[in-house]
Write an enzyme that holds these catalytic residues in place. Structure first.
Site, PDB file in Angstrom:
ATOM      1  N   GLY A  50       0.919  -1.136   0.030  1.00  0.00           N
ATOM      2  CA  GLY A  50       0.098  -0.045  -0.020  1.00  0.00           C
ATOM      3  C   GLY A  50       0.897   1.116  -0.216  1.00  0.00           C
ATOM      4  CD  GLN A 257       5.735  -6.393  -0.049  1.00  0.00           C
ATOM      5  OE1 GLN A 257       6.205  -6.887  -1.052  1.00  0.00           O
ATOM      6  NE2 GLN A 257       4.523  -6.101  -0.123  1.00  0.00           N
TER       7      GLN A 257
HETATM    8  P1  GDP Z   1       5.042   2.640   1.720  1.00  0.00           P
HETATM    9  O1  GDP Z   1       4.369   1.627   1.769  1.00  0.00           O
HETATM   10  O2  GDP Z   1       6.629   2.680   2.070  1.00  0.00           O
HETATM   11  O3  GDP Z   1       4.750   3.523   0.455  1.00  0.00           O
HETATM   12  O4  GDP Z   1       4.578   3.715   2.766  1.00  0.00           O
HETATM   13  P2  GDP Z   1       3.027   3.920   3.177  1.00  0.00           P
HETATM   14  O5  GDP Z   1       2.309   4.639   2.258  1.00  0.00           O
HETATM   15  O6  GDP Z   1       2.289   2.284   3.484  1.00  0.00           O
HETATM   16  O7  GDP Z   1       3.081   4.574   4.630  1.00  0.00           O
HETATM   17  C1  GDP Z   1       3.395   5.827   4.716  1.00  0.00           C
HETATM   18  C2  GDP Z   1       2.685   6.819   5.343  1.00  0.00           C
HETATM   19  O8  GDP Z   1       3.637   8.052   5.869  1.00  0.00           O
HETATM   20  C3  GDP Z   1       1.662   7.468   4.325  1.00  0.00           C
HETATM   21  O9  GDP Z   1       0.652   7.615   4.788  1.00  0.00           O
HETATM   22  C4  GDP Z   1       2.466   8.716   3.873  1.00  0.00           C
HETATM   23  O10 GDP Z   1       1.664   9.747   3.241  1.00  0.00           O
HETATM   24  C5  GDP Z   1       3.297   8.958   5.096  1.00  0.00           C
HETATM   25  N1  GDP Z   1       4.609   9.823   4.941  1.00  0.00           N
HETATM   26  C6  GDP Z   1       5.538   9.704   3.912  1.00  0.00           C
HETATM   27  N2  GDP Z   1       6.534  10.277   4.253  1.00  0.00           N
HETATM   28  C7  GDP Z   1       6.288  11.214   5.355  1.00  0.00           C
HETATM   29  C8  GDP Z   1       6.799  12.235   6.193  1.00  0.00           C
HETATM   30  O11 GDP Z   1       8.164  12.385   5.810  1.00  0.00           O
HETATM   31  N3  GDP Z   1       6.378  12.516   7.340  1.00  0.00           N
HETATM   32  C9  GDP Z   1       5.132  12.261   7.342  1.00  0.00           C
HETATM   33  N4  GDP Z   1       4.517  13.012   8.766  1.00  0.00           N
HETATM   34  N5  GDP Z   1       4.335  11.403   6.815  1.00  0.00           N
HETATM   35  C10 GDP Z   1       4.918  10.836   5.697  1.00  0.00           C
HETATM   36  P1  IMO Z   2       4.393  -2.017   1.658  1.00  0.00           P
HETATM   37  O1  IMO Z   2       4.987  -1.882   0.248  1.00  0.00           O
HETATM   38  C1  IMO Z   2       4.095  -3.669   5.557  1.00  0.00           C
HETATM   39  C2  IMO Z   2       3.430  -7.951   6.042  1.00  0.00           C
HETATM   40  C3  IMO Z   2       2.062  -8.457   6.543  1.00  0.00           C
HETATM   41  C4  IMO Z   2       2.511  -9.737   7.136  1.00  0.00           C
HETATM   42  C5  IMO Z   2       3.401 -10.272   6.380  1.00  0.00           C
HETATM   43  C6  IMO Z   2       3.082 -11.412   5.217  1.00  0.00           C
HETATM   44  O2  IMO Z   2       3.398  -1.082   1.870  1.00  0.00           O
HETATM   45  O3  IMO Z   2       5.668  -1.611   2.453  1.00  0.00           O
HETATM   46  P2  IMO Z   2       1.499 -11.216   2.973  1.00  0.00           P
HETATM   47  O4  IMO Z   2       0.264 -10.771   2.735  1.00  0.00           O
HETATM   48  O5  IMO Z   2       2.436 -10.493   2.374  1.00  0.00           O
HETATM   49  O6  IMO Z   2       1.665 -12.687   2.949  1.00  0.00           O
HETATM   50  O7  IMO Z   2       1.857 -10.780   4.679  1.00  0.00           O
HETATM   51  O8  IMO Z   2       3.908  -9.290   5.519  1.00  0.00           O
HETATM   52  N1  IMO Z   2       3.416  -7.017   4.748  1.00  0.00           N
HETATM   53  C7  IMO Z   2       3.576  -5.751   4.939  1.00  0.00           C
HETATM   54  N2  IMO Z   2       3.792  -4.881   5.840  1.00  0.00           N
HETATM   55  N3  IMO Z   2       4.130  -3.082   4.480  1.00  0.00           N
HETATM   56  C8  IMO Z   2       3.948  -3.749   3.317  1.00  0.00           C
HETATM   57  O9  IMO Z   2       3.844  -3.544   2.073  1.00  0.00           O
HETATM   58  C9  IMO Z   2       3.727  -5.131   3.814  1.00  0.00           C
HETATM   59  N4  IMO Z   2       3.237  -6.306   2.691  1.00  0.00           N
HETATM   60  C10 IMO Z   2       3.020  -7.371   3.558  1.00  0.00           C
HETATM   61  O10 IMO Z   2       1.563  -7.397   7.377  1.00  0.00           O
HETATM   62  O11 IMO Z   2       2.999  -9.274   8.494  1.00  0.00           O
HETATM   63 MG    MG Z   3       2.610   0.490   2.796  1.00  0.00          MG
END
Ligand code: GDP
Ligand code: IMO
Ligand code: MG
Length: 501
Positions: A50, A257
């Site tokens: 995500g 991940q």
């Molecule tokens: P990803 O899976 O590595 O792309 O990260 P996610 O989107 O799952 O989670 C990162 C969250 O932190 C999201 O809600 C972003 O909008 C937010 N985010 C990213 N960079 C920053 C930052 O530098 N500061 C803050 N406060 N939020 C951030």
């Molecule tokens: P992004 O790209 C955080 C975790 C799940 C679980 C384990 C196995 O957004 O950083 P799966 O469904 O892959 O078999 O689950 O891996 N997991 C993540 N945790 N960010 C992710 O993706 C993840 N994708 C899988 O929560 O612990």
């Molecule tokens: Mg994510």
């Protein structure tokens, strides 16, 4: 160093996570896609990811489409590579969302060799987690493990099978035969099966057949009519395209991940089923690791983990893990019950909750509360060995106002005698190296250095020199103890909130 200086002469860049995911990869990829890349490619994982992008006050969360997609209208090519397990239901939905939001995806390319996620993958993933009771991995329920299993078992379908109905029908019959055996052996009651199948990603229960477990004709219809027709124009040999583009255009590889979730290098068994390291990522788009000239390893200023598995620096420890995996403790509940709790709370569980609320640490895919904890440099040192020394810090702004923070630099083993490689671990053994074996990791006590926090809001700061002294010291401390080199930081969710040093 400016971004231009950092990327001078560079043609292939990777963005990967050095922790357990959710470090802000999507945001960094979106920025680099806008400023630098011509081609943006995903190569690992699937809709378990995500990735969040915030632009002009709007938030987008992508699961399969690469995070460069918002720049499609400028001719940027987004690629879903062959290492991805692709759920066409999620992808079709994402394309419709983009369309509704007024964004094009004309230049999207989907690898004909990407692994196809089928209904039985989601069903088995959910059924296994249901059966487990305790010791759940806490998967995202997106069918990731079973889809990769079908691939290595040499029976899986690929995206190309969407283009050939006869081949699809034949191969589907084979994989379903296998899935039926496993599902029958689980002896799940009818109401449980109903609940598992009754999910929007499983066509709201229409794939269920009480006698045969899977309604094959319904699956064929949906995959051929709803998915194949919609996706066919995007399907091509992206591996050849990527290899032919190296050296000619700017290529940005988007990790999913995080290293600690790698099936090869992560905290097994609490991992995903692909290798999110830069090696796995390069392979997943059809390139060689040595084609990648620069790898940005993302490091969040603190740590989070979703689902099960050891997390040595977790604020509130086991209590926090249980709390976060209790479905009633969602974002809305915490907002109403805990919004008054300060980041400097004395109680660690509460402090972890305050950090989660401030950092908005709720799963982008599953909405689950992410477990929160202090930055772990033992783990980071390990990740650097795979992803290289170049680091990029995110979410430091979330720690604004934190009077002092702890950073883990070493572990003390607290478990029973246990052979780990050439070392016999005894209670009290000090560990500088990260043990990926969960039965070791769940018995370590983190040893912390306490660093002074900063009071100044960092959100709108535009240069390294203007950052509070304590944050600069934090950056230097992380570099020293990880043998890494920080090249920039993100200080807010928006595209504009980014500094390269
Ligand atoms: P990803 O899976 O590595 O792309 O990260 P996610 O989107 O799952 O989670 C990162 C969250 O932190 C999201 O809600 C972003 O909008 C937010 N985010 C990213 N960079 C920053 C930052 O530098 N500061 C803050 N406060 N939020 C951030
Ligand atoms: P992004 O790209 C955080 C975790 C799940 C679980 C384990 C196995 O957004 O950083 P799966 O469904 O892959 O078999 O689950 O891996 N997991 C993540 N945790 N960010 C992710 O993706 C993840 N994708 C899988 O929560 O612990
Ligand atoms: Mg994510």
């Amino acid at each position: 160093m400016s971004l231009n200086e950092l990327l001078a002469g560079v043609r292939v860049v990777g963005v990967v996570c050095n922790q357990w995911g959710d470090t802000g990869k999507g945001k960094v990829v979106d920025v680099l896609a806008e400023k630098w890349a011509d081609v943006i490619a995903r190569g690992t994982g699937g809709a378990n990811a995500g990735h969040t992008i915030v632009c002009d006050g709007r938030e987008f969360i992508f699961h399969l489409v690469p995070s460069g997609i918002l720049h499609d209208s400028k001719g940027k090519v987004n690629v879903i590579g062959e290492g991805v397990v692709l759920d066409p239901c999620t992808l079709v939905d994402e394309l419709s969302q983009l369309d509704r939001a007024g964004f094009s995806c004309d230049n999207l390319r989907i690898s004909h060799e990407a692994k196809l996620v089928l209904p039985h993958h989601l069903v088995l993933d959910r059924a296994r987690e249901f059966k487990k009771g305790t010791g759940k991995i806490g998967t995202t329920g997106r069918g990731i493990g079973p889809a990769y299993e079908d691939h290595v078992a040499r029976r899986g379908l690929v995206v190309n099978d969407l283009l050939n109905q006869d081949a699809f029908v034949k191969k589907l019959a084979k994989v379903l035969e296998n899935a039926r055996l496993e599902l029958r052996a689980m002896e799940l009651d009818e109401p449980v099966l109903h609940e598992i199948f009754n999910h929007p990603l499983l066509s709201n229960g229409t794939f269920y057949h009480s006698g045969k477990l899977f309604d094959e004709p319904a699956i064929v219809r949906t995959y051929m009519e709803d998915y194949a027709k919609r996706l066919a124009p995007f399907i091509s040999d992206t591996g050849s395209f990527m290899r032919g583009t190296v050296g000619k255009k700017n290529i940005l590889l988007e990790g999913a991940q995080g290293l600690l979730l790698s099936v090869d290098h992560g905290t097994r068994p609490y991992v995903t089923s692909s290798d999110p390291s830069i090696n796995g990522l390069a392979k997943g788009v059809g390139l060689r690791e040595r084609d990648v000239q620069l790898c940005l390893g993302i490091v969040k200023a603190y740590m989070t983990r979703v689902g099960g598995g050891p997390f040595p620096t977790e604020l509130g420890g086991k209590e926090s893990e249980g709390y976060c995996n209790d479905h009633s403790h969602n974002k809305e509940f915490e907002r109403s019950a805990y919004s008054h709790v300060p980041l400097n709370a004395q109680n660690d569980l509460e402090r972890g909750i305050a950090l989660r609320i401030k950092g908005q640490e709720y799963g982008a895919t599953t909405k689950r509360p992410r477990r929160t904890g202090w930055l772990d440099l033992v783990a980071l040192r390990y990740a650097v060995q795979f992803n290289g020394p170049l680091l990029f810090l995110t979410k430091a702004d979330v720690l604004d106002g934190c009077e002092e923070m702890r950073v883990c630099t070493q572990y003390s083993y607290t478990g029973p005698d246990y052979w780990y490689g050439e070392t016999l671990l005894k209670s009290g053994t000090l560990l500088d190296r990260f043990p990926v074996d969960s039965s070791v990791l769940e018995h370590v006590q983190p040893l912390y250095t306490t660093l002074k926090g900063w009071n100044t809001p960092t959100h709108s700061i535009k240069s390294f020199d203007s950052l509070p002294r304590e944050l600069k010291e934090f950056v230097r401390f992380v570099e020293t103890h990880s043998q890494g080199k920080m090249c920039g930081l993100s200080n807010g969710p928006d595209r504009e909130d980014i500094i390269f040093f």
